[in-house]
Design a protein around this motif. Sequence first.
Motif, PDB file in Angstrom:
ATOM      1  N   UNK A  61      74.814  56.254  54.158  1.00 40.22           N
ATOM      2  CA  UNK A  61      74.242  56.652  52.883  1.00 40.22           C
ATOM      3  C   UNK A  61      73.142  55.667  52.505  1.00 40.22           C
ATOM      4  N   UNK A  62      71.971  56.202  52.168  1.00 43.58           N
ATOM      5  CA  UNK A  62      70.886  55.351  51.686  1.00 43.58           C
ATOM      6  C   UNK A  62      70.898  55.393  50.168  1.00 43.58           C
ATOM      7  N   UNK A  63      70.973  54.218  49.570  1.00 43.33           N
ATOM      8  CA  UNK A  63      70.957  54.085  48.125  1.00 43.33           C
ATOM      9  C   UNK A  63      69.612  53.484  47.741  1.00 43.33           C
ATOM     10  N   UNK A  64      68.813  54.239  46.999  1.00 40.94           N
ATOM     11  CA  UNK A  64      67.486  53.773  46.603  1.00 40.94           C
ATOM     12  C   UNK A  64      67.487  53.357  45.140  1.00 40.94           C
ATOM     13  N   UNK A  65      66.772  52.284  44.814  1.00 43.72           N
ATOM     14  CA  UNK A  65      66.720  51.819  43.427  1.00 43.72           C
ATOM     15  C   UNK A  65      65.677  52.592  42.622  1.00 43.72           C
ATOM     16  N   UNK A  66      65.882  53.894  42.511  1.00 46.41           N
ATOM     17  CA  UNK A  66      64.939  54.763  41.823  1.00 46.41           C
ATOM     18  C   UNK A  66      65.705  55.939  41.242  1.00 46.41           C
ATOM     19  N   UNK A  67      65.465  56.266  40.004  1.00 47.89           N
ATOM     20  CA  UNK A  67      66.097  57.442  39.415  1.00 47.89           C
ATOM     21  C   UNK A  67      65.025  58.476  39.120  1.00 47.89           C
ATOM     22  N   UNK A  68      65.336  59.710  39.444  1.00 48.53           N
ATOM     23  CA  UNK A  68      64.389  60.805  39.267  1.00 48.53           C
ATOM     24  C   UNK A  68      64.930  61.890  38.349  1.00 48.53           C
TER      25      UNK A  68
END
Length: 109
Positions: A61-68
């Motif tokens: 799982x890739x967890x990105x520090x960005x909310x969309x």
Amino acid sequence: MRRLVYCIAAPSTTSSPTRTVRTPPARTASGRSPTTTSSIWLLGGSELAGVLYPEIDQLIVKLSPLTLGSALPLFSPTTPFRPHTWELTEHTLLQSGPAFLTYDRGGAV
């Protein structure tokens, strides 16, 4: 590496090394020989992940520090309810912020 692309709308193709197929993905995965040592890498949406859920033994799982805004579930809402535990076996934190989390399937809950 053999690549299969599952698509409902596109015609089937057999060009190497990628093949577009319309066979149900679960039939392809479950029809593999028990002695097969190659992995299936699933890159796609929750619908395909939900269909193959019983065959998945590892999640990356890739967890990105960005909310969309709102997001899609990891598995389709139509996936049968079969809870399992997952054990974190590896993690990689990139300096730019993303994290890659590797989980191996545990037992049924």
